[in-house]
Design an enzyme around this catalytic site. Structure first.
Site, PDB file in Angstrom:
ATOM      1  N   THR A  37       0.890  -1.194  -0.047  1.00 32.92           N
ATOM      2  CA  THR A  37      -0.074   0.175   0.057  1.00 32.92           C
ATOM      3  C   THR A  37       0.987   1.141   0.032  1.00 32.92           C
ATOM      4  OG1 THR A  37      -1.461  -1.102   1.402  1.00 32.92           O
ATOM      5  CG2 THR A  37      -1.940   1.073   1.248  1.00 32.92           C
ATOM      6  N   LEU A  71      -5.180  -7.900   3.639  1.00 33.81           N
ATOM      7  CA  LEU A  71      -5.468  -8.568   4.795  1.00 33.81           C
ATOM      8  C   LEU A  71      -6.048  -7.829   5.776  1.00 33.81           C
ATOM      9  CD1 LEU A  71      -2.774  -8.155   6.697  1.00 33.81           C
ATOM     10  CD2 LEU A  71      -1.753  -9.642   5.061  1.00 33.81           C
ATOM     11  N   LYS A 101      -5.991  -0.736  -4.314  1.00 29.94           N
ATOM     12  CA  LYS A 101      -5.719  -0.771  -2.774  1.00 29.94           C
ATOM     13  C   LYS A 101      -6.325   0.567  -2.199  1.00 29.94           C
ATOM     14  CE  LYS A 101      -4.760  -2.097   1.152  1.00 29.94           C
ATOM     15  NZ  LYS A 101      -3.975  -2.890   1.801  1.00 29.94           N
ATOM     16  N   ASN A 150     -10.068   0.138   0.054  1.00 31.00           N
ATOM     17  CA  ASN A 150     -10.211   0.668   1.316  1.00 31.00           C
ATOM     18  C   ASN A 150     -11.181   1.614   1.813  1.00 31.00           C
ATOM     19  OD1 ASN A 150      -8.519  -1.526   2.493  1.00 31.00           O
ATOM     20  ND2 ASN A 150      -6.894  -0.096   3.176  1.00 31.00           N
ATOM     21  N   LEU A 179     -21.405  -3.206   6.475  1.00 33.48           N
ATOM     22  CA  LEU A 179     -22.523  -2.240   6.977  1.00 33.48           C
ATOM     23  C   LEU A 179     -23.056  -2.570   8.249  1.00 33.48           C
ATOM     24  CD1 LEU A 179     -25.108  -2.754   3.520  1.00 33.48           C
ATOM     25  CD2 LEU A 179     -23.522  -0.819   4.347  1.00 33.48           C
ATOM     26  N   GLY A 207     -21.829   1.499  13.791  1.00 31.56           N
ATOM     27  CA  GLY A 207     -21.204   1.635  15.369  1.00 31.56           C
ATOM     28  C   GLY A 207     -20.657   2.939  15.558  1.00 31.56           C
ATOM     29  N   CYS A 254      -5.154   1.395   8.865  1.00 33.14           N
ATOM     30  CA  CYS A 254      -5.396   1.257   7.593  1.00 33.14           C
ATOM     31  C   CYS A 254      -6.393   2.357   7.175  1.00 33.14           C
ATOM     32  CB  CYS A 254      -5.754   0.201   7.124  1.00 33.14           C
ATOM     33  SG  CYS A 254      -4.459  -1.175   7.100  1.00 33.14           S
TER      34      CYS A 254
HETATM   35  C1  UDX Z   1      -8.515  -3.013   6.488  1.00 35.18           C
HETATM   36  C2  UDX Z   1      -9.293  -3.748   5.224  1.00 35.18           C
HETATM   37  O1  UDX Z   1     -10.297  -4.780   5.288  1.00 35.18           O
HETATM   38  C3  UDX Z   1      -8.288  -4.730   4.514  1.00 35.18           C
HETATM   39  O2  UDX Z   1      -8.738  -5.297   3.371  1.00 35.18           O
HETATM   40  C4  UDX Z   1      -7.070  -3.846   4.216  1.00 35.18           C
HETATM   41  O3  UDX Z   1      -5.836  -4.603   3.802  1.00 35.18           O
HETATM   42  C5  UDX Z   1      -6.545  -3.167   5.568  1.00 35.18           C
HETATM   43  O4  UDX Z   1      -7.531  -2.199   6.237  1.00 35.18           O
HETATM   44  P1  UDX Z   1      -8.353  -3.858   8.985  1.00 35.18           P
HETATM   45  O5  UDX Z   1      -8.189  -2.411   9.299  1.00 35.18           O
HETATM   46  O6  UDX Z   1      -7.617  -4.763   9.626  1.00 35.18           O
HETATM   47  O7  UDX Z   1      -8.536  -4.019   7.462  1.00 35.18           O
HETATM   48  O8  UDX Z   1      -9.914  -4.202   9.841  1.00 35.18           O
HETATM   49  P2  UDX Z   1     -11.613  -4.154   9.029  1.00 35.18           P
HETATM   50  O9  UDX Z   1     -11.886  -5.508   9.628  1.00 35.18           O
HETATM   51  O10 UDX Z   1     -11.498  -3.722   7.605  1.00 35.18           O
HETATM   52  O11 UDX Z   1     -12.056  -3.057   9.916  1.00 35.18           O
HETATM   53  C6  UDX Z   1     -11.498  -1.514  10.088  1.00 35.18           C
HETATM   54  C7  UDX Z   1     -12.381  -0.955  11.088  1.00 35.18           C
HETATM   55  O12 UDX Z   1     -13.561  -0.531  10.248  1.00 35.18           O
HETATM   56  C8  UDX Z   1     -12.577  -1.272  12.446  1.00 35.18           C
HETATM   57  O13 UDX Z   1     -12.463  -0.387  13.243  1.00 35.18           O
HETATM   58  C9  UDX Z   1     -13.938  -1.984  12.287  1.00 35.18           C
HETATM   59  O14 UDX Z   1     -14.509  -2.020  13.884  1.00 35.18           O
HETATM   60  C10 UDX Z   1     -14.648  -1.146  11.593  1.00 35.18           C
HETATM   61  N1  UDX Z   1     -16.047  -1.581  10.829  1.00 35.18           N
HETATM   62  C11 UDX Z   1     -15.755  -2.634  10.074  1.00 35.18           C
HETATM   63  C12 UDX Z   1     -17.265  -1.068  11.062  1.00 35.18           C
HETATM   64  O15 UDX Z   1     -17.332  -0.151  11.953  1.00 35.18           O
HETATM   65  N2  UDX Z   1     -18.336  -1.529  10.434  1.00 35.18           N
HETATM   66  C13 UDX Z   1     -18.161  -2.748   9.603  1.00 35.18           C
HETATM   67  O16 UDX Z   1     -19.271  -3.134   9.305  1.00 35.18           O
HETATM   68  C14 UDX Z   1     -16.791  -3.283   9.479  1.00 35.18           C
END
Ligand code: UDX
Length: 436
Positions: free
Chosen positions: A120, A152, A203, A207, A249, A252, A259
């Site tokens: 990234t 990931l 990427k 995101n 979706l 929260g 990221c």
């Molecule tokens: C993210 C991307 O999903 C991943 O593909 C990329 O490589 C790196 O960034 P990550 O940051 O590890 O991964 O976690 P992710 O599961 O995406 O959650 C990110 C944030 O969004 C968290 O704080 C999570 O609580 C929040 N979230 C996620 C929500 O509030 N609602 C959702 O529906 C999903």
């Protein structure tokens, strides 16, 4: 294949371990000698489900090695992955100085054709890496730079890496494309070959689109609260349309982590630098900030005064199944509650060790279990959606609290059940529950 990974952080270590697990020979490099020592001794510096087992298995099979010596790694590898930090700068842009430094270091010891890959970074970084390596590559060795973004997620990084939806290879030469395809052959995933800039953009686009989905449903959650609708039902209803999908979706208190906040700021910055500002993403950020503010307002509206109130906070990590607290909304909430004079008692299943080191929340009390945290509490805030919290015995919870008031920032509990147990319960985008 012989592969080296420069940088043994979350991405580097998981990538290295998984590539070794499918049969490649991998050398993980890090300039932190303490970390290399730890890894060599079989200690994993991060918590990521399944990682420890894979690392141990592949170290025993002699497919995974750790070193601080970049020259040794470059000499012994056909492909070099750059997985060093790309921290945000105050203006939202990305600090690429670690990438540039590693590019120079590789160039200095390059003697034979190598493929250099990095993940990234803002679009156009690949071109700069090429220029930089050319400049410092005195021996004139041939090389290719490839953009191969990983997707990931922390908490399920091993599964994401082992079973990817797709592999993106952004490259210019056939030789590099063929070598990269060989790296990923064992994963049996669809491969998309693009130019370097497109891969870099994929990427940031992926995101920011996911963050946009979260902000979209969070904005909807406000409308649900104002109109008496239920955001979970709305998300189910729109998510059943396969063009939209139910993933990401979940309403929260907003997204956090290392990221999304960083990548969206970086995408906004690069789009402005290119003369094509991406205003929509600024709204995504604004909604995310607003979500925390709305949650805090609900807490203040209910508790009236926070000063000297004993408030339990469940969850400190930015999401469940990780020990990562970077850019965690939970930590921000604790900070704000402390600023307003509350007595915060926090608990997290995996994030306690790292949270204790954060100066801004040093005044918080850290409990050794979820139930210890709520003992005598005048309110409970659920800030991270750990499974452990969803399965709590509600009768015991109510019994332990001084006043049974729960603010559920992750919609982990069921409002109807909370009503039956007699809680005062506030969640996101759903009608609040008041005891009869
Ligand atoms: C993210 C991307 O999903 C991943 O593909 C990329 O490589 C790196 O960034 P990550 O940051 O590890 O991964 O976690 P992710 O599961 O995406 O959650 C990110 C944030 O969004 C968290 O704080 C999570 O609580 C929040 N979230 C996620 C929500 O509030 N609602 C959702 O529906 C999903």
């Amino acid at each position: 294949m012989d592969i080296s990974i420069i940088g043994s952080g979350y991405v580097g270590l998981v990538t290295g371990a998984c590539l070794a697990d499918v049969g490649h020979h991998v050398i993980c490099v890090d300039n932190d000698s303490e970390k290399v020592k730890q890894l060599k001794a079989g200690e994993i510096p991060i918590y990521e489900p399944g990682l420890e087992e894979i690392v141990h298995r592949n170290v025993s099979a002699q497919r995974l090695h750790f070193t601080g010596n970049i020259q040794e790694a470059v000499e012994r590898s056909q492909i070099i992955f750059i997985a060093v930090p790309t921290p945000p700068l105050p203006d939202g842009d990305v600090d690429l100085s670690f990438v540039e430094k590693v590019a120079r270091e590789i160039a200095g010891v390059l003697t034979d054709y190598r493929v250099i890959d990095k993940s990234t970074v803002p679009v156009k970084t690949g071109e700069k890496v090429v220029e930089s390596i050319k400049r410092y590559n005195r021996q004139g060795a041939k090389f290719d730079v490839v953009s191969n973004p990983e997707f990931l997620r922390e908490g399920c990084a091993v599964a994401d890496l082992m079973h990817p939806d797709r592999i993106v290879i952004g490259a210019q030469s056939e030789q590099a494309i063929d070598l990269m395809k060989k790296v990923y052959e064992p994963f049996m995933a669809p491969i998309l070959v693009t130019d370097i800039s497109s891969a870099e953009l994929i990427k940031h686009c992926a995101n920011s689109f996911l963050a946009l989905k979260i902000s979209y449903i969070n904005a909807v959650s406000g409308i649900c609260e104002a109109s008496g609708a239920d955001v979970e039902k709305v998300a189910d209803g729109i998510g059943m349309d396969h063009r939209i999908g139910r993933d990401f979706l979940n309403a929260g208190i907003g997204y956090g982590g290392s990221c999304f906040p960083k990548d969206i700021a970086a995408f906004i910055a690069i789009s402005e630098q290119l003369g094509t500002p991406f205003a929509l993403l600024k709204e995504v950020q604004r909604i995310n900030e607003g979500q925390k503010a709305r949650f805090l307002k609900a807490i203040r509206d209910t508790l009236w005064v926070l000063r000297e109130k004993r408030i339990a906070v469940w969850g400190l990590t930015f999401k469940p199944d990780t020990d990562d607290i970077r850019s965690s909304v939970a930590i921000e909430l604790v900070e704000q509650l402390l600023r307003e004079g509350a007595h915060v008692v926090a608990y997290d299943p995996k994030g306690m060790h790292k949270a204790r080191g954060i100066k801004a929340i040093a005044d918080a009390e850290f409990a050794s279990s979820a139930l210890e945290a709520v003992t005598d509490a005048e309110a409970l805030i659920i800030a991270t959606d750990w499974n452990e919290f969803a399965n709590v015995d509600l009768a015991v919870l109510k019994d332990k609290m001084r006043t049974p008031i729960v603010f559920d920032g992750r919609n982990l509990l069921n409002p109807e059940t909370m009503r039956q147990f007699g809680f005062d319960y506030y969640s996101i985008g759903r009608a609040s529950v008041k005891p009869q």
